[in-house]
Scaffold this active site. Sequence first.
Site, PDB file in Angstrom:
ATOM      1  N   ASP A   1       9.673  -5.561   9.138  1.00  0.00           N
ATOM      2  CA  ASP A   1       8.743  -5.203   9.825  1.00  0.00           C
ATOM      3  C   ASP A   1       8.505  -6.650  10.501  1.00  0.00           C
ATOM      4  OD1 ASP A   1       6.595  -2.677  10.008  1.00  0.00           O
ATOM      5  OD2 ASP A   1       5.538  -4.476  10.662  1.00  0.00           O
TER       6      ASP A   1
ATOM      7  N   ALA B   1       4.439   3.972   3.057  1.00  0.00           N
ATOM      8  CA  ALA B   1       3.866   2.642   2.438  1.00  0.00           C
ATOM      9  C   ALA B   1       3.809   1.634   3.591  1.00  0.00           C
ATOM     10  CB  ALA B   1       4.988   2.582   1.312  1.00  0.00           C
ATOM     11  N   LYS B   2       3.139   0.760   3.230  1.00  0.00           N
ATOM     12  CA  LYS B   2       3.546  -0.573   4.059  1.00  0.00           C
ATOM     13  C   LYS B   2       2.842  -1.750   3.353  1.00  0.00           C
ATOM     14  CE  LYS B   2       4.274  -1.084   8.563  1.00  0.00           C
ATOM     15  NZ  LYS B   2       5.254  -0.436   9.328  1.00  0.00           N
ATOM     16  N   GLY B   3       3.487  -2.937   3.682  1.00  0.00           N
ATOM     17  CA  GLY B   3       3.153  -3.898   2.625  1.00  0.00           C
ATOM     18  C   GLY B   3       3.379  -5.243   3.738  1.00  0.00           C
TER      19      GLY B   3
ATOM     20  N   ALA C   1       0.946  -1.270   0.026  1.00  0.00           N
ATOM     21  CA  ALA C   1      -0.032  -0.118  -0.091  1.00  0.00           C
ATOM     22  C   ALA C   1       0.860   1.190   0.116  1.00  0.00           C
ATOM     23  CB  ALA C   1      -0.981   0.097   1.270  1.00  0.00           C
TER      24      ALA C   1
END
Length: 435
Positions: free
Chosen positions: A165, A124-126, A79
Amino acid sequence: MVSQSNYSQSEEGAVAKSTETEIESALETARRQLQHAADHLDIDSNVVDRLKHPKKVHEVTVPIERDDGTVEVFTGYRAQHDSVRGPYKGGLRYHPEVTRDECVGLGMWMTWKCAVMDLPFGGAKGGVAVNPKKLSDDETERLTRRFGEEIRSVIGPTVDIPAPDMGTGPQTMAWLMDAYSMQEGETVPGVVTGKPPVIGGSKGRNEAPGRSVAIIAREAIEYYEKDIKTTTIAIQGYGSVGSNAARLLDDWGANVVAVSDVNGGIYDTNGLDTHAIPSHHEEPEAVMRHDAPETVTNAELLELDVDVLIPAALGNVLKVENAEEVMADIIVEGANGPTTSAADQIFTDRGIPVIPDILANAGGVTVSYFEWLQDINRRAWSLERVHNELDEEMLKAWDVVETEFANRDVTWRDAAYIVALSRVAEAHEVRGLWP
Ligand code: NAD
């Protein structure tokens, strides 16, 4: 609002279940916090509306061959929330409950975290919806390389730079960097951060979030006119964030009286020898084996009568059920999202300052920025330089947030969001909305 139970998890995957019913999803919280900050500012409402949504969300299918020869299909996401100030930046998590909306909410937080630190990055993060504990190392490598290939066209050192993460770490980043580099035909270290130093990772990256928590706690102690040498501190979680923060504060003369891990905590009113207590990475779950006059549960640790409380393990641990019992004078958020919205309101009403995660633990993404600079310049920095520049950046961010806090009648969280949102919104306004 969601009424079902909510799960939060530490970096290494221990899952805790919260029964609080008012807990929002990450996306709901992120949107509410954005609107709250926007209400204090004179910002074009079109910009605020745009920031409630991600720029793009990539959903990919990640099939891998298991060690037994069968094929299993996972779903991965990236995202990308906002890149008005620079390339997207944020972690990749491997966890069974990764969803599109969670990635969007966490990506939004990354936008604010980078902006409050004034880093030239967006958010962003995914991740992949998978339980990494159920994969062998070979399977994790295959998953990472395939996921990397599926998102290759939307990441890159000037486009979107992933980092570790929950459930991922330096080795995951090394595989991702290798997969990307092999396809590009050249070594591209700057495509990820949090790599092992031997392939372009930065010295001091692992201890950076704990270091920033300690620096911000020290500044808060001074702001509230306490003497660090007589300050008592309780820290929940003795992993990367908790142990590094504890040891630095101890070195600076503070009295770290309680620390804990997943099994519970130890308590000594005379102060613990933090260097002698093994951190999670030195010896997992060893805190309770260390000699101390008293033991406490994790719930009791949060309610100890101390000057500073640092929750540095899980999200949503300070909640309606315990917020009235917290005796600390100052809370510094080491973990991401340790305070629920309802608890936040209770602390505001009780006059207990909560220094927010997006400022306190931002040392991690700040040293990721240093890593990216080192990769682009092909020149490694000394540990001393990393520490000095991190200290300088944290103090700069603290000063700007403190100014907003002092000039407006807002909480520390609002002050940090106001700083971040002002920067992002101003960048949008001068660049202009693409019609
Ligand atoms: P870690 O895996 O290094 O350590 C986690 C610690 O928390 C361990 O001591 C573990 O035993 C303890 N723990 C696990 N479950 C617990 C429970 N139910 N009660 C009490 N303690 C428990 O993790 P970390 O990297 O230190 O991360 C801690 C928090 O900080 C997370 O919220 C993470 O998202 C956040 N954070 C980490 C970084 C980073 O780069 N490491 C950066 C910013 C924020």
